[in-house]
Design a protein around this motif. Structure first.
Motif, PDB file in Angstrom:
ATOM      1  N   UNK A  24       0.854  -1.190   0.000  1.00 44.52           N
ATOM      2  CA  UNK A  24       0.000   0.000   0.000  1.00 44.52           C
ATOM      3  C   UNK A  24       0.889   1.238   0.000  1.00 44.52           C
ATOM      4  N   UNK A  25       0.362   2.265  -0.628  1.00 44.80           N
ATOM      5  CA  UNK A  25       1.015   3.576  -0.607  1.00 44.80           C
ATOM      6  C   UNK A  25      -0.020   4.551  -0.075  1.00 44.80           C
ATOM      7  N   UNK A  26       0.293   5.171   1.047  1.00 45.55           N
ATOM      8  CA  UNK A  26      -0.591   6.194   1.594  1.00 45.55           C
ATOM      9  C   UNK A  26      -0.186   7.545   1.002  1.00 45.55           C
ATOM     10  N   UNK A  27      -1.061   8.151   0.193  1.00 46.22           N
ATOM     11  CA  UNK A  27      -0.707   9.425  -0.436  1.00 46.22           C
ATOM     12  C   UNK A  27      -0.481  10.534   0.592  1.00 46.22           C
ATOM     13  N   UNK A  28       0.712  11.101   0.578  1.00 43.26           N
ATOM     14  CA  UNK A  28       1.039  12.224   1.444  1.00 43.26           C
ATOM     15  C   UNK A  28       1.014  13.539   0.659  1.00 43.26           C
ATOM     16  N   UNK A  29       1.547  13.498  -0.569  1.00 41.49           N
ATOM     17  CA  UNK A  29       1.545  14.651  -1.464  1.00 41.49           C
ATOM     18  C   UNK A  29       0.874  14.199  -2.758  1.00 41.49           C
TER      19      UNK A  29
END
Length: 135
Positions: free
Chosen positions: A120-125
């Motif tokens: 998973x990639x948690x969108x920060x930008x």
């Protein structure tokens, strides 16, 4: 918001909406301080980008909790238009057990081989741009 020559800067909400409309994107990881970019098929789950992978570079990036880039676009060569969304976030491996297996069952890799690890990639930008059709 319009930028130079009708290039439209997309809102974060529009970027997130567009992310959910596609199935294939590209993850960028760092390999020995050099960029490496790989296509993956993915799905948005609770606001995170989720995909399956094998034991290679993408999984190792997730096990380290690396900051990665993820890009999705749609291009129409006939009208010379399209959009692109870029996400920067932290990659993590998802531990799947009997209770959560069904939640991710429909994330099926197109590529052959053993790709049982979930990342998973948690969108920060989140940023994006749209180029409208040429008139």
């Amino acid at each position: 918001m319009l930028l130079d020559h009708d290039l439209e800067l997309l809102s974060e909400a529009e970027c997130r909406r567009l992310l959910a409309t596609e199935q294939v994107g590209r993850i960028g990881v760092s390999v020995g301080a050099l960029p490496a970019i790989f296509p993956v098929n993915y799905r948005m789950v609770d606001g995170d980008i989720v995909f399956r992978t094998g034991d290679g570079l993408k999984r190792r990036a997730a096990l380290r909790g690396s900051v990665v880039g993820f890009e999705v676009d749609r291009i129409d060569p006939e009208t010379m238009s399209g959009w692109s969304v870029l996400v920067v976030g932290v990659a993590n491996e998802i531990e799947v057990d009997a209770e959560t297996a069904d939640r991710y069952a429909d994330i099926t890799p197109w590529a052959a081989g053993d790709r049982q690890h979930l990342v998973s990639i948690h969108p920060e930008v989140v940023s994006g741009r749209r180029l409208p059709p040429v008139t």
